[in-house]
Design a protein around this motif. Structure first.
Motif, short mmCIF file in Angstrom:
data_model
loop_
_atom_site.label_atom_id
_atom_site.label_comp_id
_atom_site.label_asym_id
_atom_site.label_seq_id
_atom_site.Cartn_x
_atom_site.Cartn_y
_atom_site.Cartn_z
N PRO A 147 0.81 -1.23 0.00
CA PRO A 147 0.00 0.00 0.00
C PRO A 147 0.84 1.28 0.00
O PRO A 147 0.45 2.27 -0.62
CB PRO A 147 -0.82 -0.12 1.28
N ALA A 148 1.98 1.25 0.68
CA ALA A 148 2.84 2.44 0.70
C ALA A 148 3.40 2.72 -0.69
O ALA A 148 3.52 3.87 -1.11
CB ALA A 148 3.98 2.23 1.71
N LEU A 149 3.73 1.65 -1.40
CA LEU A 149 4.24 1.79 -2.76
C LEU A 149 3.16 2.36 -3.68
O LEU A 149 3.42 3.24 -4.51
CB LEU A 149 4.71 0.44 -3.27
N LYS A 150 1.94 1.88 -3.51
CA LYS A 150 0.84 2.38 -4.33
C LYS A 150 0.61 3.86 -4.06
O LYS A 150 0.39 4.66 -5.00
CB LYS A 150 -0.44 1.60 -4.04
N ALA A 151 0.67 4.26 -2.80
CA ALA A 151 0.48 5.67 -2.45
C ALA A 151 1.57 6.53 -3.09
O ALA A 151 1.29 7.63 -3.61
CB ALA A 151 0.48 5.84 -0.93
N ARG A 152 2.79 6.05 -3.08
CA ARG A 152 3.89 6.80 -3.68
C ARG A 152 3.72 6.89 -5.19
O ARG A 152 4.03 7.92 -5.80
CB ARG A 152 5.23 6.15 -3.34
N ALA A 153 3.23 5.81 -5.80
CA ALA A 153 3.01 5.82 -7.25
C ALA A 153 1.96 6.86 -7.62
O ALA A 153 2.14 7.64 -8.57
CB ALA A 153 2.58 4.44 -7.73
N HIS A 154 0.86 6.91 -6.88
CA HIS A 154 -0.21 7.86 -7.17
C HIS A 154 0.20 9.29 -6.81
O HIS A 154 -0.39 10.25 -7.34
CB HIS A 154 -1.49 7.47 -6.45
N ALA A 155 1.20 9.44 -5.97
CA ALA A 155 1.72 10.77 -5.64
C ALA A 155 2.77 11.25 -6.64
O ALA A 155 3.29 12.36 -6.51
CB ALA A 155 2.32 10.75 -4.23
N GLY A 156 3.08 10.42 -7.63
CA GLY A 156 4.04 10.82 -8.66
C GLY A 156 5.50 10.65 -8.28
O GLY A 156 6.38 11.22 -8.94
N GLU A 157 5.77 9.86 -7.23
CA GLU A 157 7.14 9.72 -6.75
C GLU A 157 7.91 8.59 -7.44
O GLU A 157 9.12 8.48 -7.26
CB GLU A 157 7.13 9.47 -5.23
N LEU A 158 7.21 7.75 -8.20
CA LEU A 158 7.86 6.58 -8.80
C LEU A 158 7.80 6.66 -10.32
O LEU A 158 6.99 7.39 -10.91
CB LEU A 158 7.17 5.29 -8.33
N MET A 159 8.66 5.88 -10.96
CA MET A 159 8.70 5.77 -12.41
C MET A 159 8.68 4.30 -12.80
O MET A 159 9.22 3.46 -12.09
CB MET A 159 9.98 6.43 -12.96
N PHE A 160 8.03 4.03 -13.93
CA PHE A 160 7.99 2.67 -14.47
C PHE A 160 8.75 2.64 -15.79
O PHE A 160 8.75 3.59 -16.56
CB PHE A 160 6.55 2.22 -14.72
N GLY A 161 9.34 1.48 -16.03
CA GLY A 161 9.92 1.25 -17.34
C GLY A 161 10.17 -0.23 -17.56
O GLY A 161 10.37 -0.98 -16.60
N THR A 162 10.12 -0.64 -18.82
CA THR A 162 10.74 -1.90 -19.18
C THR A 162 12.23 -1.62 -19.30
O THR A 162 12.68 -0.47 -19.13
CB THR A 162 10.12 -2.45 -20.47
N MET A 163 13.04 -2.61 -19.62
CA MET A 163 14.48 -2.42 -19.52
C MET A 163 15.04 -1.38 -20.50
O MET A 163 16.06 -0.76 -20.23
CB MET A 163 15.20 -3.76 -19.70
N ASP A 164 14.37 -1.17 -21.63
CA ASP A 164 14.81 -0.12 -22.53
C ASP A 164 14.74 1.24 -21.85
O ASP A 164 15.66 2.06 -21.94
CB ASP A 164 13.95 -0.12 -23.80
N THR A 165 13.62 1.48 -21.16
CA THR A 165 13.42 2.75 -20.46
C THR A 165 14.41 2.93 -19.34
O THR A 165 15.00 4.01 -19.15
CB THR A 165 11.98 2.81 -19.92
N TRP A 166 14.62 1.86 -18.56
CA TRP A 166 15.57 1.90 -17.44
C TRP A 166 16.97 2.21 -17.94
O TRP A 166 17.67 3.08 -17.39
CB TRP A 166 15.52 0.58 -16.70
N VAL A 167 17.42 1.55 -19.00
CA VAL A 167 18.76 1.77 -19.53
C VAL A 167 18.88 3.17 -20.11
O VAL A 167 19.87 3.89 -19.84
CB VAL A 167 19.10 0.70 -20.59
N ALA A 168 17.91 3.60 -20.91
CA ALA A 168 17.98 4.93 -21.53
C ALA A 168 17.95 6.03 -20.48
O ALA A 168 18.69 7.03 -20.59
CB ALA A 168 16.83 5.12 -22.51
N TRP A 169 17.11 5.88 -19.46
CA TRP A 169 17.04 6.89 -18.40
C TRP A 169 18.38 7.04 -17.70
O TRP A 169 18.85 8.17 -17.46
CB TRP A 169 15.94 6.48 -17.41
N ASN A 170 19.03 5.94 -17.39
CA ASN A 170 20.33 6.00 -16.75
C ASN A 170 21.42 6.54 -17.68
O ASN A 170 22.27 7.33 -17.27
CB ASN A 170 20.72 4.61 -16.23
#
Length: 503
Positions: A147-170
């Motif tokens: 539930p804490a993770l869900k709250a953070r996601a809805h608060a805009g504190e988290l990012m999602f990606g498949t591995m292309d997104t993760w690699v490109a972001w870094n």
């Protein structure tokens, strides 16, 4: 003048970086494995931070091995294991949990529930059926589990990606202004993108209860994804494309009816269906094949097999019958046939065309006559028969008959497997000079984005055939073997059910 194009291939068991020259020939390669985590039966996880460290290492090493510098690289393409899901902290850049890998089956209960309520509509919008395979249910599971993770996601504190997104972001700066982007092929595997608008669907997000703020920007495969900053600075990232679509691109399957089969950790068959999505009634997935800049997208039918090369790894690591994967061919050649033994490797359930996550692997026809040589041959035949099952129904969906099949991936170095595949599928099998066509496709796409290659026709001229295998199995023998294989599959699918699934 730039001399090379680089391709990062972030795969299920390893990450590699390959440099290609203007003729599409391999110049240098660096590759390292990463750990597989199995905390529970059916669960498969990766450490995304470990993968990022490995990615930096292979990019630097491949450039160094070629005696090159960043300025020598015209562009970089990123290709990846597609549905594997990462959530990370927007400010720190640290993953909030291990990545859930595409083969992971933990979402089985969730997908069955969602399928009963929304299955037809989701398939209509996304081209995908509810399966444990895809990213959307993995995101939902992660948020529901904490539930804490869900709250953070809805608060805009988290990012999602498949591995292309993760690699490109870094690569483009990470928490210090990294680009949060993906491409249409990877987005089409999330179950969150409208297959026709190529944008995130508010309706699908509502069904999954996933906040839009988590998601990256969707762009065409060939285009501008920023520049490298944190390692080998200044290289334009000109392409992002899911691994199996990259193989389709690397084989230059640019026309409707052209198809390929990649045999690595898993097996993947893609068939170009042109600018119109083809809906399957036989367990195939409708997906985006590729998109070049602002051109119309090209669609494909795909059949995915969870376990091919990883079955050889199990023969090595689980049973200790071989010490390196290449020994499976020698061991299989020590006997003339499978000795009546068939292996259906449902380590993570069965994917296309059956889609049964509850299935478990079976060794059928086991007698005292069977030796480790017969087991090795049954391992190779398992890959061939799984490919057969996918192609058999794919041709019905697309209303085409394949005249040949182009292949790539690490398993294609096994000549016995290639002959077995030709015998089972009953079409010629064509292997190109560059076995790692996934990386080549990412390089082709990146090179197109910066004019390193002029157009698709120039790419077609680079293709060279390294081997061809034609069918030589008698039709009656093939029919008998197919009947035996289907009996074994029937046992696999009915492991936890009361009624048969295959006849």
């Amino acid at each position: 003048m730039t001399r090379y194009v680089a391709a990062i291939d972030q795969g299920t068991t390893s990450t590699r970086c390959i440099l290609f020259d203007h003729d599409g020939q391999l110049v240098s390669v660096a590759q390292y494995e990463h750990r597989q985590h199995h905390p529970r039966p059916g669960w498969v996880e990766h450490d995304a931070s470990e993968i990022w460290r490995t990615t930096k290492r292979v990019l630097e090493e491949s450039i160094s091995t070629a005696d090159a510098e960043s300025a020598d690289i015209a562009a970089l393409g990123i290709t990846n294991q597609r549905e594997s899901t990462v959530l990370w902290d927007r400010e720190t850049g640290r993953p909030v949990a291990r990545s859930i890998v595409w083969t992971d089956a933990r979402t089985e209960t969730l997908v069955r529930q969602l399928a009963s309520e929304h299955g037809d509509r989701v398939r209509e919008l996304s081209g995908l059926s509810f399966e444990t395979y895809f990213s959307g249910p993995k995101i939902r599971w992660l948020l529901d589990s904490d539930p804490a993770l869900k709250a953070r996601a809805h608060a805009g504190e988290l990012m999602f990606g498949t591995m292309d997104t993760w690699v490109a972001w870094n690569l483009t700066g990470g928490a210090d202004g990294g680009a949060h982007v993906t491409d249409v092929t990877n987005a089409s595997r999330t179950m969150l993108m409208d297959l026709r608008t190529l944008q995130w669907s508010d309706e699908l997000l509502s069904i999954m209860d996933i906040p839009r703020s988590l998601l990256p920007e969707i762009r065409p495969c060939v285009g501008d994804f920023g520049q490298t900053r944190t390692v080998a600075p200044g290289i334009p990232i000109g392409a992002m494309i899911g691994d199996q679509q990259a193989a389709l691109f690397g084989h230059t399957c640019f026309l409707p009816g052209e198809g390929k089969c990649t045999l690595g950790t898993g097996g993947f068959v893609l068939l170009n269906t042109g600018d119109t999505p083809v809906c399957s009634g036989n367990g195939m997935v409708t997906t985006v094949g590729y998109q070049i800049r602002d051109e119309p997208p090209v669609y494909a039918l795909e059949g995915s097999i969870a376990t091919t090369g990883s079955l050889v790894q199990w023969l090595r690591d689980g049973l200790g019958l071989i010490s390196v994967p290449s020994e499976v061919e020698t061991l299989a050649l020590s006997v003339p046939d499978n000795g009546g033994c068939y292996i259906v490797p449902a380590f993570y359930g069965m994917f296309a065309p059956y889609w049964e996550p509850a299935a478990r692997g079976v060794i059928a026809g086991l007698t005292a006559y069977v030796t480790k040589g017969h087991l090795a041959r049954a391992v190779l035949e398992a890959t061939a028969w799984q490919v057969h099952d996918v192609i058999d129904v794919m041709q019905v969906d697309a209303e085409v008959s394949l005249s040949s099949l182009q292949v790539d991936g690490g398993m294609t170095a096994n000549n016995l497997l290639m002959q077995t595949l030709a015998d089972v599928v009953d079409v010629p099998i064509l292997r190109t000079t560059v076995a790692e066509t996934v990386s080549l496709g990412a390089a082709y796409a990146a090179g197109l984005s910066v004019g390193f290659w002029k157009d698709k026709e120039e790419l077609r001229r680079h293709g060279h055939r390294a081997g061809q295998w034609t069918p030589r199995l008698a039709a009656d023998t093939r029919a008998t073997e197919l009947a035996n294989w289907r009996l074994a599959v029937n046992n696999t699918l009915n492991w936890n059910t009361a009624s048969p699934r295959v006849t």
